[in-house]
Enzyme design. Structure first.
Site, PDB file in Angstrom:
ATOM      1  N   ARG A   1       0.857  -1.181   0.000  1.00 26.41           N
ATOM      2  CA  ARG A   1       0.000   0.000   0.000  1.00 26.41           C
ATOM      3  C   ARG A   1       0.899   1.239   0.000  1.00 26.41           C
ATOM      4  O   ARG A   1       1.917   1.283   0.705  1.00 26.41           O
ATOM      5  CB  ARG A   1      -0.906   0.032   1.234  1.00 26.41           C
TER       6      ARG A   1
ATOM      7  N   GLU B   1      -2.671   7.895  -4.018  1.00 32.26           N
ATOM      8  CA  GLU B   1      -3.181   7.266  -5.234  1.00 32.26           C
ATOM      9  C   GLU B   1      -4.532   7.853  -5.628  1.00 32.26           C
ATOM     10  O   GLU B   1      -5.377   8.018  -4.739  1.00 32.26           O
ATOM     11  CB  GLU B   1      -3.332   5.762  -4.937  1.00 32.26           C
TER      12      GLU B   1
ATOM     13  N   HIS C   1      -0.909   0.348  -9.899  1.00 31.26           N
ATOM     14  CA  HIS C   1      -1.589  -0.604  -9.001  1.00 31.26           C
ATOM     15  C   HIS C   1      -2.143  -1.812  -9.782  1.00 31.26           C
ATOM     16  O   HIS C   1      -3.345  -2.088  -9.751  1.00 31.26           O
ATOM     17  CB  HIS C   1      -2.718   0.110  -8.233  1.00 31.26           C
TER      18      HIS C   1
HETATM   19  O1  LIG Z   1      -5.648  -5.489  -1.926  1.00 32.96           O
HETATM   20  C1  LIG Z   1      -5.750  -5.913  -3.065  1.00 32.96           C
HETATM   21  O2  LIG Z   1      -6.555  -6.793  -3.366  1.00 32.96           O
HETATM   22  C2  LIG Z   1      -4.855  -5.410  -4.131  1.00 32.96           C
HETATM   23  O3  LIG Z   1      -4.196  -4.248  -3.783  1.00 32.96           O
HETATM   24  C3  LIG Z   1      -5.580  -5.231  -5.449  1.00 32.96           C
HETATM   25  O4  LIG Z   1      -4.592  -5.219  -6.432  1.00 32.96           O
END
Ligand SMILES: O=C(O)[C@H](O)CO
Length: 417
Positions: free
Chosen positions: A305, A334, A352
Site C-alpha cells: 500500500r 493514489e 496498481h
Molecule cells: O488489496 C488488493 O486486493 C490489491 O491491492 C488489489 O490489487
C-alpha cells in the site's frame, strides 16, 4: 503428469460449461438507472438486491449471485472513483448486499446507508481492506468480505517484475530505444545490478511476501533476510531445503534469517520488498531516516500500500542517490504521485496492477460474490486458506460457504468445521 493433464481438461470443460451459462445471463442483462445512476441489471426477478459498484471481470461471479436468488445491479457510472453520494444513490432504499472497490471510502456513512436499506453483507473486491472501517460494519451487524488466496502468486510476480525492471533499468532502456537513441552496443550502456547471490529482504512474510521471497531466492539464488512479528516456519524450511539442494550440487547454499527489526533488513539487503498491511504502525514505515540506512545501490519495491512509504522522502532520496532504484505499484496519494516522482529515471512506476492477471481478477470477483451470496444464503464462513474450490472447481461443487469474512469472529458467525 497424466493426472495433471486430466485435471486441467476437466477444469477447462467445467469452465466452458460455465461460460455457456453465463453468456445466457449476460444476454438477459438490461440497462436502467437507479436514482439517476446508470446500471446493468442481471436476473431482474431476483428477490435480493445486490449492488456492484464496478464492472467485474469473468462470468463465474455472477452465477454465484444469481444462484443465490439475487438481482444484480452493476454500476455503469462513468467516474472511475465513485463518491459516497453516488454509492448511496446506488444503495437506495432497499439493498441486501454490496460488492465495492478499494478506491471507495467504506466507513460509517456508507455502512449506515447500507444498514438503513436492509443490507446484510458487504465484500471488498480486494484482499486489502484499509479502505473499510470494519468496526463501523461490525457495529451495524454487517459482515465484511475480502478476497485472499487468489492474489498471492500474481502479486508476487509483479513485485518480482518490478525488482528486475528496476535493478536492470528496463523502463529507462525502453524509453531510450523508442526515442531512437540507440546507436550501438557500449560497455557502459544501462549498467544495472546483478541479483544473483545477493540478499533479498522482505518486510512482512505472509502469503504474498513468502511467495515473492521464494521467487527471488529460487530464481536468483539470493539469501533472504526478513522481518515479521511472526516467524514463517514453512518459508524458512523451504529455503533450508533449497539450500541443501544447492549444497548437494556443489553450489554455495542460500541462507534465510529472520531479524528483530525493520532496520536490520534495510541495512543488510540489496533488494527490499514491502509486504505488510497498511495500518497506523506501518504508515510511513519507510521514511527519510530509514531510507538513509539502505545501501546506496539498493532496490526498494512496494506492491503493498502506498502510504507505507513516505513518498516525498523517497523522491528526495531517489534524486540524491541516482544508483538507488525503486519499483512502485502503489502510491501514497493514489492515483496521484508526489511531485518529482515521475521525473526520476531510477523509479519504475506502474498503476496498481499487481493483482492484474485474468485468473486473479476473475477469482477476486468470484470470492467477493461468493462472500455476499454465502451470507445472504445463510451459509457459514469458510475460514480456510484453500479457496480453490470456489474459483476453479465446477460451480455445482463449490462449497456452501462465504469464503472470507474478516469480522466473522466479532459477529460470531458460524464457521465451517
Ligand atoms: O488489496 C488488493 O486486493 C490489491 O491491492 C488489489 O490489487
Amino acid at each position: 503428469m497424466a493426472l495433471a493433464r486430466a485435471f486441467a481438461s476437466v477444469a477447462s470443460l467445467a469452465r466452458q460449461g460455465e461460460s455457456k451459462l453465463s453468456f445466457a445471463s449476460r444476454a438477459f442483462a438490461t440497462n436502467t438507472t437507479v436514482n439517476g445512476v446508470p446500471v446493468e441489471v442481471h436476473n431482474e426477478g431476483g428477490s435480493k438486491r445486490v449492488v456492484v459498484t464496478k464492472t467485474l471481470p469473468g462470468e463465474r461471479w455472477l452465477q454465484f449471485l444469481i444462484n443465490a436468488g439475487c438481482r444484480v445491479e452493476v454500476s455503469r457510472h462513468p467516474d472511475i472513483i465513485l463518491t459516497n453520494a453516488t454509492i448511496k444513490q446506488l444503495i437506495g432504499t432497499k439493498c441486501d448486499g454490496v460488492i465495492g472497490q478499494l478506491t471507495e471510502d467504506w466507513g460509517s456513512e456508507l455502512f449506515e446507508a447500507l444498514k438503513q436499506a436492509g443490507g446484510k453483507a458487504y465484500s471488498n473486491y480486494a484482499v486489502g481492506y484499509n479502505n473499510v472501517k470494519v468496526d463501523e460494519a461490525t457495529k451495524r451487524g454487517i459482515p465484511v468480505g475480502n478476497t485472499p488466496g487468489v492474489l498471492t502468486e500474481t502479486t508476487a510476480e509483479l513485485a518480482a517484475a518490478l525488482t528486475l525492471a528496476a535493478a536492470r533499468r528496463v523502463p529507462e532502456a525502453d524509453v531510450f530505444m523508442r526515442a531512437g537513441k540507440y546507436k550501438g552496443w557500449l560497455p557502459n550502456l544501462f549498467v544495472g545490478q546483478l541479483l544473483q547471490n545477493k540478499t533479498v529482504g522482505i518486510i512482512g512474510a505472509g502469503r504474498i511476501g513468502a511467495a515473492y521471497a521464494r521467487m527471488m531466492v529460487e530464481g536468483h539464488k539470493m539469501n533472504l533476510v526478513y522481518y515479521d512479528p511472526y516467524p514463517n516456519k514453512q518459508l524458512e524450511e523451504y529455503i533450508l531445503l533449497y539450500g541443501e539442494l544447492l549444497r548437494y550440487r556443489g553450489e554455495p547454499p542460500v541462507a534465510c534469517k529472520r531479524v528483530e527489526t525493520v532496520e536490520e533488513v534495510l541495512k543488510e539487503a540489496d533488494v527490499v520488498s514491502l509486504h505488510c498491511n497498511l495500518d497506523a504502525s506501518t504508515r510511513h514505515l519507510i521514511n527519510a531516516q530509514r531510507l538513509a540506512m539502505m545501501k546506496p545501490t539498493a532496490v526498494l519495491v512496494n506492491a503493498a500500500r502506498g502510504p507505507c512509504i513516505d513518498e516525498a522522502a523517497l523522491v528526495a532520496h531517489l534524486k540524491a542517490n541516482p544508483e538507488f532504484r525503486c519499483g512502485l505499484d502503489v502510491f501514497e496519494d493514489e492515483p496521484a504521485m508526489k511531485p518529482g516522482l515521475a521525473d526520476c529515471p531510477n523509479a519504475v512506476i506502474v498503476p496498481h496492477i499487481a493483482s492484474a492477471s485474468l485468473w486473479t481478477r476473475s477469482g477476486m470477483a468470484t470470492l467477493a460474490a461468493a462472500n455476499v451470496a454465502g451470507i445472504l444464503s445463510g451459509y457459514p464462513v469458510w475460514n480456510k486458506t484453500d479457496i480453490l474450490g470456489f474459483v476453479d472447481k465446477p460451480l455445482a461443487a463449490a462449497p456452501h460457504a462465504a469464503p472470507s469474512i474478516v469480522n466473522a469472529k466479532e459477529l460470531k458467525l458460524k464457521m465451517v468445521e
